[in-house]
Design an enzyme around this catalytic site. Structure first.
Site, PDB file in Angstrom:
ATOM      1  N   TYR A 173      -4.898 -11.647  -7.274  1.00 29.33           N
ATOM      2  CA  TYR A 173      -6.082 -12.191  -6.476  1.00 29.33           C
ATOM      3  C   TYR A 173      -7.233 -12.383  -7.310  1.00 29.33           C
ATOM      4  CZ  TYR A 173      -2.840 -11.113  -2.832  1.00 29.33           C
ATOM      5  OH  TYR A 173      -1.633 -11.193  -2.112  1.00 29.33           O
ATOM      6  N   ALA A 218      -6.125  -5.591   2.722  1.00 33.88           N
ATOM      7  CA  ALA A 218      -6.858  -6.042   1.903  1.00 33.88           C
ATOM      8  C   ALA A 218      -7.443  -7.032   2.937  1.00 33.88           C
ATOM      9  CB  ALA A 218      -6.075  -7.271   0.990  1.00 33.88           C
ATOM     10  N   ARG A 224      -8.523  -0.981  -7.282  1.00 34.64           N
ATOM     11  CA  ARG A 224      -6.860  -1.202  -7.289  1.00 34.64           C
ATOM     12  C   ARG A 224      -6.855  -2.175  -8.526  1.00 34.64           C
ATOM     13  NH1 ARG A 224      -2.162  -2.021  -2.782  1.00 34.64           N
ATOM     14  NH2 ARG A 224      -0.635  -0.453  -4.030  1.00 34.64           N
TER      15      ARG A 224
END
Length: 365
Positions: free
Chosen positions: A182, A57, A230
């Site tokens: 996130y 990430a 994702r």
């Protein structure tokens, strides 16, 4: 013939087999810049025999880092540092390279995991975090600031700018991170998103930001670079994001030209109750594939070659991704190929390493 070691196309990218190395945060950058750790870490994973290595990430803005030590791609310095790593990897490996672009939202500004992973308040060296709504991940966290319309437009621009930098560096694939609690996941889940504007409330509204970010990135980069997403298939919390909403998101992304869905789960709420076990997330990938026909990558406690072969051979997912399993055994694909009677790419310097009971393991093309 092993299906796990058969070739596969994601968009215009042809992969040597169905094994992906998933993005794994290393918390080892210097002000967002890749370091010698990334040279070593990505270098040895690039020799694993997997077909695709997705870099961890990577924050599209400084405030989007999970920790102050997160990798970033937001200016010329971070671009050059990562370009140097990619150049080294490409000198010694033909593995396809992807990058996962991310913004941590309310889960930003934390200590690295080996220091506890707690939220760092702004007055203690952290920073003001952003979120769809002013709701903290944990009760002890410094509250995030609800994003304004201008913040949302800046976020989309940051993703596009980072994607263009990734293209210049030479990445073969771009993955957008909308999982693990996130920022994009925060907009998707009704547990974190309490907005009353066009980005909150209904499922259509909660999907909007992820779709807009995807659409902007897809339009910005070359057509031969696959762009995927994702997601977390479920929050594992009653009333939260779930597989039916995930299928709706996948269908909407498919309509916009999304090349694949990489299916994980959880990460949005400390109240999650995850029934962890071998392949526990595979059903999410299977249901999305059955509903949409999209390219899917399954991940989560896939540890055995026979298990991975069965997932691909039965059509539960098109590819499998390894994370902690490949950190523990960086030659997992070699060992899987030996067990399944397949061949795998390996550096010529290592061809002599074949055990006496394994013959012609390496592709020598």
């Amino acid at each position: 013939m092993s299906q796990l070691f058969s070739r596969y196309d994601i968009g215009r990218l042809t992969l040597a087999n169905r094994i992906v190395i998933a993005p794994m945060c290393q918390y080892s950058a210097d002000e967002g810049k890749a370091t010698s750790w990334h040279q070593i870490h990505l270098g040895h994973l690039a020799l694993s025999g997997a077909s695709l290595l997705i870099v961890e990430a990577t924050a599209v803005a400084p405030a989007g880092r999970i920790s102050p030590q997160d990798l970033g791609l937001w200016d010329d310095g971070t671009e050059q540092a990562l370009a140097d790593v990619v150049k080294t990897v490409r000198q010694h490996s033909s593995i396809a390279l992807g990058i996962q672009l991310a913004h941590a939202g309310r889960k930003a500004s934390t200590r690295v995991p080996w220091e506890g992973g707690d939220n760092i308040h702004p007055d203690a060296g952290g920073w003001q975090t952003l979120a769809p709504s002013a709701l903290s991940f944990a009760a002890s966290d410094f509250p995030p600031r609800a994003m304004t319309g201008d913040d949302i437009e800046a976020l989309k621009a940051d993703f596009v700018a980072a994607a263009l930098r990734a293209q210049r560096i030479g990445f073969d694939l771009i993955e957008l991170h909308a999982a693990h609690g996130y920022l994009l996941h925060q907009f998707l889940s009704p547990l974190a998103n309490r907005r009353t504007d066009q980005y909150g409330g209904s499922l259509e509204n909660r999907l909007r930001l992820t779709l807009e970010v995807f659409q902007a990135v897809r339009a910005a980069v070359a057509a031969d670079i696959p762009v995927g997403v994702r997601i977390s298939g479920s929050d594992w919390v009653d009333g939260g994001w779930d597989i039916q909403q995930s299928i709706a998101l996948a269908r909407a992304l498919q309509d916009l030209g999304c090349d694949y869905i990489h299916v994980s789960s959880g990460g949005l709420s400390p109240q999650q109750k995850i029934p962890v076990g071998p392949g526990y997330q595979i059903p999410f990938a299977r249901q999305i594939k059955e509903a949409t026909g999209m390219n899917t990558i399954a991940v989560g406690l896939i540890t055995e070659p026979e298990q991975a072969e069965a997932i691909v051979a039965t059509g539960e997912a098109d590819m499998i991704a390894l994370a902690r399993a490949v950190l523990y055994d960086p030659r997992w694909p070699w060992h899987a190929a030996a067990k399944l009677g397949a061949k795998v790419h390996g550096p010529k310097q290592y061809w002599r390493s074949e055990p006496h009971y394994v013959k012609d393991l390496f592709l020598k093309e």
